[in-house]
Design an enzyme around this catalytic site. Structure first.
Site, short mmCIF file in Angstrom:
data_model
loop_
_atom_site.label_atom_id
_atom_site.label_comp_id
_atom_site.label_asym_id
_atom_site.label_seq_id
_atom_site.Cartn_x
_atom_site.Cartn_y
_atom_site.Cartn_z
CG HIS A 1 -2.05 -1.01 1.07
ND1 HIS A 1 -3.17 -0.83 0.28
CD2 HIS A 1 -2.19 -2.24 1.60
CE1 HIS A 1 -3.96 -1.89 0.35
NE2 HIS A 1 -3.37 -2.77 1.14
CB SER B 1 -5.80 -13.34 -10.35
OG SER B 1 -6.76 -12.65 -9.58
CG ASP C 1 -0.47 -5.77 -8.36
OD1 ASP C 1 0.49 -5.65 -7.60
OD2 ASP C 1 -1.65 -5.80 -7.97
P1 NG1 Z 1 -3.58 -6.90 -5.15
O1 NG1 Z 1 -4.96 -6.63 -4.71
O2 NG1 Z 1 -2.88 -7.82 -4.28
O3 NG1 Z 1 -3.49 -7.30 -6.57
C1 NG1 Z 1 -3.27 -4.24 -4.78
C2 NG1 Z 1 -2.91 -3.24 -5.88
C3 NG1 Z 1 -1.42 -2.86 -5.86
C4 NG1 Z 1 -0.97 -2.47 -4.48
C5 NG1 Z 1 -1.39 -3.56 -3.47
C6 NG1 Z 1 -1.07 -3.20 -2.05
C7 NG1 Z 1 -4.25 -3.45 -7.92
C8 NG1 Z 1 -4.33 -4.04 -9.26
N1 NG1 Z 1 -3.20 -3.79 -7.19
O4 NG1 Z 1 -2.73 -5.50 -5.07
O5 NG1 Z 1 -1.21 -1.83 -6.79
O6 NG1 Z 1 -1.47 -1.22 -4.11
O7 NG1 Z 1 -2.79 -3.80 -3.53
O8 NG1 Z 1 0.30 -3.02 -1.90
O9 NG1 Z 1 -5.12 -2.68 -7.51
#
Ligand code: NG1
Length: 473
Positions: free
Chosen positions: A32, A139, A183
């Site tokens: 985050h 994913s 991601d």
């Molecule tokens: P997740 O939900 O694990 O794919 C999300 C955000 C990242 C980052 C993390 C927290 C998306 C696609 N990904 O990851 O950019 O903020 O939470 O570190 O929203």
């Protein structure tokens, strides 16, 4: 499991002409902080998503995108307009929204760049994903990146990896989360054997050599984190809290409210001013949650005017939760951003030795534990199952363990000495997973996919497909 070539041919009566594969990722540290402008430290993993495509033949399908999935029972086929301007229906949480986001992203990118766009034609699409959904291994971005790369390939468009990383971050927001960019970037820029420090504005990746003698074990808490569905009260609310914290910090440091709202977007924007004033977050923001009335009084404007109408659902959610925890969120972000750089420095400085010292591994593990504690207490994005799993991970000998990804469910990542991996995974199975097998929550045949060790894997690839269903090299 490779490309869904056979499924494509079975559904559409001819082989796919183009395709893309994009991996999920595990974030080793830096949670985050990407949407606040700070660097993160992920690696791509061996779980990947494939998107195979072919231009629809003239006729009924010429103006549509027929988006099918090899796992049709769970992800039913969807028909979408072959129109990059068509809106993603955020209220209907379809898996195919992620394909549509990637599809739109390609054309929006061309438009922003002032580059000529080809006529968007109808497409036949087959997807196969091996990254477990809602597990914190991204994913969603694997699907967005693979979709965008496959759409680009079938339209004969060439993009650099950096371009894809940039525009897929933006276009994934069509699905409804204010995604930070980590991601998509690691899914495109990952490299075999290397973790990456990903920095933003513009997005760039530099190598992080993981210390010899250590391994990372991923374990799934088995609670699915439905990021898009819960965005208003979780992910997007955190993005909003950080924005408000940043603007209020700037105001507390003497910037007039209107100027602060216009010039400060993220916590990184006020870091230098904080340092120059010799102040800490706790000197300027109070511990108790901020009410809407208090925030708007300090801003001298409505939150909607400052942050935009997209955040209104999060404003309502905050009221339900008793306010905005601005101090806690800002403290997490600043401390986590520093841990990422310390983690990178320690990894790279131990890279030349043949085996990392116990001290180095212990220090890396400690940073992971601190990161988890900060996520759990300050950022409140853990879950009871993640607490149980990370606690057990440490008890069973991990040097450090933390939730990975957005949290509120999904996976944890633990740092383990290489030689201990086998018995360690077995112990986790015995202590965490077996009782879930016994209760029917987990199928015994899935044990190896919910807890496994992984090293850094290559990022996405795309292009023409051979008739045998592989990417042309
Ligand atoms: P997740 O939900 O694990 O794919 C999300 C955000 C990242 C980052 C993390 C927290 C998306 C696609 N990904 O990851 O950019 O903020 O939470 O570190 O929203």
């Amino acid at each position: 499991m490779g490309a869904p070539g056979a499924e494509f041919a079975a559904r559409f009566g001819a082989p796919a002409t183009h395709g893309a594969r994009a991996p999920g990722r595990v974030n080793l540290i830096g949670e985050h902080v990407d949407y606040e402008g700070y660097a993160v430290l992920p690696m791509a993993v061996a779980l990947e998503t494939w998107v195979c495509v072919r231009r629809a033949p003239a006729g009924a399908e010429a103006g549509v995108l027929v988006v099918a999935n090899a796992d049709g029972a769970q992800y039913p086929e969807v028909e979408l307009p072959a129109d990059p301007g068509a809106r993603v229906d955020r209220e209907r949480h379809s898996w195919a929204n992620y394909f549509q986001a990637g599809y739109k992203g390609v054309f929006e990118h061309l438009r922003r760049e002032g580059r000529p766009a080809p006529e968007p034609y109808g497409l036949q699409v087959m997807v196969r994903g091996r990254v477990p959904a809602g597990s914190g291994l991204s994913s969603s971005s694997a699907l967005v990146v693979a979709s965008a790369a496959a759409v680009a390939a079938v339209h004969g468009l060439e993009f650099s990896r950096q371009e894809i990383a940039e525009f897929t971050r933006v276009c994934e927001q069509h699905v409804g989360t204010m995604s930070g960019g980590m991601d998509q970037a690691i899914s495109v820029m990952g490299e075999q054997g290397l973790a990456k420090l990903i920095e933003f504005g513009p997005v760039r990746a530099s190598d992080v050599i993981l210390p010899p003698g250590c391994a990372f074990v991923i374990a799934n808490s088995l609670t699915v984190s439905k990021k898009a569905e819960t965005a208003a009260g979780r992910y997007n609310l955190r993005v909003l809290e950080c924005r408000l914290a940043a603007v209020l910090l700037a105001i507390a440091l003497g910037t007039p409210p209107e100027e602060a709202a216009a010039s400060v977007q993220v916590l990184k924007d006020v870091e230098a001013a904080l340092g120059a004033a010799g102040k800490r977050v706790g000197d300027l923001l109070h511990d108790a949650p901020y009410s809407l009335v208090e925030v708007e009084g300090l801003l001298g404007a409505s939150i909607e005017a400052v942050a935009g109408a997209d955040f209104l659902p999060s404003v309502r959610a905050a009221a339900e939760f008793g306010g905005f925890k601005l101090r806690q969120r800002a403290e997490h972000v600043y401390s986590e951003a520093q841990r990422v750089l310390r983690f990178r420095d320690l990894c790279n400085s131990s890279a030349s030795s043949s085996a990392a010292s116990g001290e180095t591994l212990a220090a890396l593990g400690k940073m992971m534990d601190e990161s988890h504690a900060s996520c759990s207490v300050q950022y409140e994005c853990s879950s009871p199952e993640l607490e149980e799993l990370t606690g057990l991970a440490r008890e069973l000998g991990a040097l450090g363990a933390r939730l990975t990804g957005a949290g509120w469910g999904g996976c944890m990542v633990a740092l383990v000495k290489e030689g201990d991996v086998g018995p360690y995974i077995q112990a986790l199975k015995d202590r965490f997973f077996q009782k879930r097998v016994a209760s029917g929550e987990l199928d015994a045949s899935d044990l190896d996919s919910v807890v496994f060790a992984t090293g850094p894997c290559p990022g996405a690839s795309w292009g023409r497909m051979t008739t045998a269903g592989a990417l042309e090299s």
